[in-house]
Every structure is written in C-alpha cells, then in structure tokens.
Write an enzyme that holds these catalytic residues in place. Sequence first.
Site, mmCIF file in Angstrom:
data_model
loop_
_atom_site.group_PDB
_atom_site.id
_atom_site.type_symbol
_atom_site.label_atom_id
_atom_site.label_comp_id
_atom_site.label_asym_id
_atom_site.label_seq_id
_atom_site.Cartn_x
_atom_site.Cartn_y
_atom_site.Cartn_z
ATOM 1 N N LYS A 44 0.227 -1.140 -0.171
ATOM 2 C CA LYS A 44 0.320 -0.162 -0.038
ATOM 3 C C LYS A 44 0.560 1.110 -0.118
ATOM 4 C CE LYS A 44 -3.630 2.224 0.754
ATOM 5 N NZ LYS A 44 -4.517 2.565 -0.224
ATOM 6 N N ASN A 68 -14.102 4.151 -4.759
ATOM 7 C CA ASN A 68 -13.539 4.037 -3.636
ATOM 8 C C ASN A 68 -12.844 5.385 -3.431
ATOM 9 O OD1 ASN A 68 -10.486 4.410 -3.195
ATOM 10 N ND2 ASN A 68 -9.992 3.251 -5.222
ATOM 11 N N GLY A 71 -8.574 6.670 0.889
ATOM 12 C CA GLY A 71 -7.609 8.124 2.045
ATOM 13 C C GLY A 71 -6.340 7.559 2.148
ATOM 14 N N CYS A 127 -2.950 9.997 -6.230
ATOM 15 C CA CYS A 127 -4.169 9.546 -5.390
ATOM 16 C C CYS A 127 -5.470 10.542 -5.008
ATOM 17 C CB CYS A 127 -3.573 9.171 -4.061
ATOM 18 S SG CYS A 127 -5.116 8.327 -2.886
ATOM 19 N N LYS A 161 3.642 6.010 -10.609
ATOM 20 C CA LYS A 161 2.768 5.989 -10.702
ATOM 21 C C LYS A 161 1.713 7.472 -10.877
ATOM 22 C CE LYS A 161 -1.231 2.676 -8.970
ATOM 23 N NZ LYS A 161 -2.110 1.926 -8.128
ATOM 24 N N GLY A 218 -12.309 -1.193 -11.882
ATOM 25 C CA GLY A 218 -12.173 -1.528 -12.078
ATOM 26 C C GLY A 218 -12.898 -1.778 -13.682
ATOM 27 N N THR A 269 -9.453 -3.767 -8.569
ATOM 28 C CA THR A 269 -10.421 -4.050 -7.870
ATOM 29 C C THR A 269 -10.736 -5.955 -8.348
ATOM 30 O OG1 THR A 269 -11.161 -1.880 -8.654
ATOM 31 C CG2 THR A 269 -13.135 -3.576 -9.242
#
Length: 308
Positions: A44, A68, A71, A127, A161, A218, A269
């Site tokens: 994570k 989602n 956080g 994020c 990312k 997804g 997902t």
Amino acid sequence: MNLAADIAGITFPTCIMNAAGARCVTADELETIGRSRAGAIVTKSMTREARDGNPTPRYVTFPHGSINSMGLPNLGYQSYVTLIPHLKTFKKPVIASVAGFNPDEFLEIASAIDATHPHLIEINLSCPNLEGHPQIGYDFEAAAHLLNRLRKVVTCPMGTKLPPYFDPVHHDHMAAVLERCRVDFISVINSVGNGLVIDPDTDTTVITPKGGFGGLGGAIIKPVALANVRAFSLRLQGRIPIIGVGGIETGQDIYEHLLAGASAVQIGTAFVEEGEHVFDRLEQELAAVLQKKGLQSAAEAVGRLEEL
Ligand code: SIN
C-alpha cells in the site's frame, strides 16, 4: 508458457501482481500476497504517519466497476521499514509504494525505504482521495521537481504511478518529465479520480468521503487504462517499461494491456473482489490466450498492437 517479466533489470516470475491499493496494508495481507502466485508484492502507498484513512463506507462496487475513497490507510512508513526485509524472503520482487503530503515527506520516506533495499520503489503521484491535496501527476512542474529530488536519494529502480491523462499534449508533457527525471518504470493508471456513483434506491451517494466523489476502478476504466498504456508506450519506445493497471478481470484483459505496451500488469478491483486466487486464475487464462495466439511468452506480446 513463459509469463515472466523484466522491469528495470528486475525479473518478475510472472507479469501479474497486485496494485498498490486494498489488501496490501498489513503484514498478514502482504504475506498472503507473498504466498500467492502474484509475481511481486506491492505495498500500500505508505505515508509518514500511520493512517486510518477516510470514513466508511469508502469502497463500493457497482455493475462493471468500483468506486473508492480509501484515503491511504496504512501502517506508516516505519512499519514497512521493518517489514520489507521479511517480505523479501518470499523470493519475488517487493515494490514499495510511497506517498507524501509534501515533497519533504516523500524524500524522508523514500530515503528510509531505499535503505531497506526493496527491489523497486513506486512513487504515487496520483491518489485522488486526499481532501485539499491535488494529484501531483496533473502538475507537470511539481511532478518534475519532486521526481528530480527523489532521483538523487533513491538508489533502487524508481518508478511512478500516474493518473489517467485525457489529452495527447498531457501525455507529451509527462513523457518528457519521465525521461528528464530518469524514471525507471511507470505504472498507469491509478483510478479515474473523482467519479460519482448514485444509489438508485436511496438517492444518495454510495461512499461517504469527499461528498461521494471517488476513484473509479474495474472493467469500466479499461479503455482509459489501455489508452494511457498505449500513449506512453508510443512516446517512450521501450526506454521506460510500463506496468499496466486498470480494468483487468480476465486473461484477455491482460493480453490487451501487453499489446498496448505494458510489460507487466497490476490487479486492483478484481483482487479485492476475488482474493489471492485471482492470480492463479489470471495466470491460467493469460497462458491460454497466448497459446491461442501462437506465442511462447508474455514478453512476445508486448507492444504488438496494430493500427487499422
Ligand atoms: C486510496 O487509498 O485512497 C487509494 C490509493 C490511491 O488512489 O493511490
């Protein structure tokens, strides 16, 4: 069938791994990935302090997708400093995902994690779920500045990312940043940020944080993910390997990511929904697709997409 991958000089036993997302926060969860068929253990995204994350409900599935706003719940980087040497005993690459709330935090975390020698470090610039903290990947100057500073302290292969981009000019800008900052790999895409899902029965949002806005994942995001993999693949021409993320539910989905230019893939997902057995299933399905196409390895499929 050879499903191995090579990313920045590191060999992955298979090209299918978890995405830095859910089910990769705790020691138990990371060990489960270590024991599974996943080709790597991806942590994570870790922050300076431990975080409980956003209020629940914060992850919900809907037909063909998920939303989602977790956080960044995580143990705090010090815990992962302790955990990483243990995770390396599973004999597959360990990718440490790093996030921060300002550049100095990114630097502090990345330096400490680098000293534990994970195989790769993935810098999370994308994020979408942190109130008041825009995704750095959309600010090309800030991203370049941060990656340049990180490059000076990170000695292991360092990737980033990225969020999805929706305009070719933005792919041009980010590709130039990646090359200038000597990034070793990229993972594209993070969730499609700030989507909104409405519950048809209650007329309410389905998640609590940020007024219901959250990152979409997804099957519904696969075309966006493929477009970003392809766009970066065309610009980077193999100089920076790509890990494809987004919308993977089947071996055919992985094959399409490979065709678009990904050397490996991450599963978000579908891993949340199915658990670690998803890696066995996807491996078998990918092997069957590659065999049907007359290929002997996953690597042979990389970048073979043809235009009409
Ligand atoms: C989250 O924890 O909110 C999701 C992680 C991410 O989007 O990077």
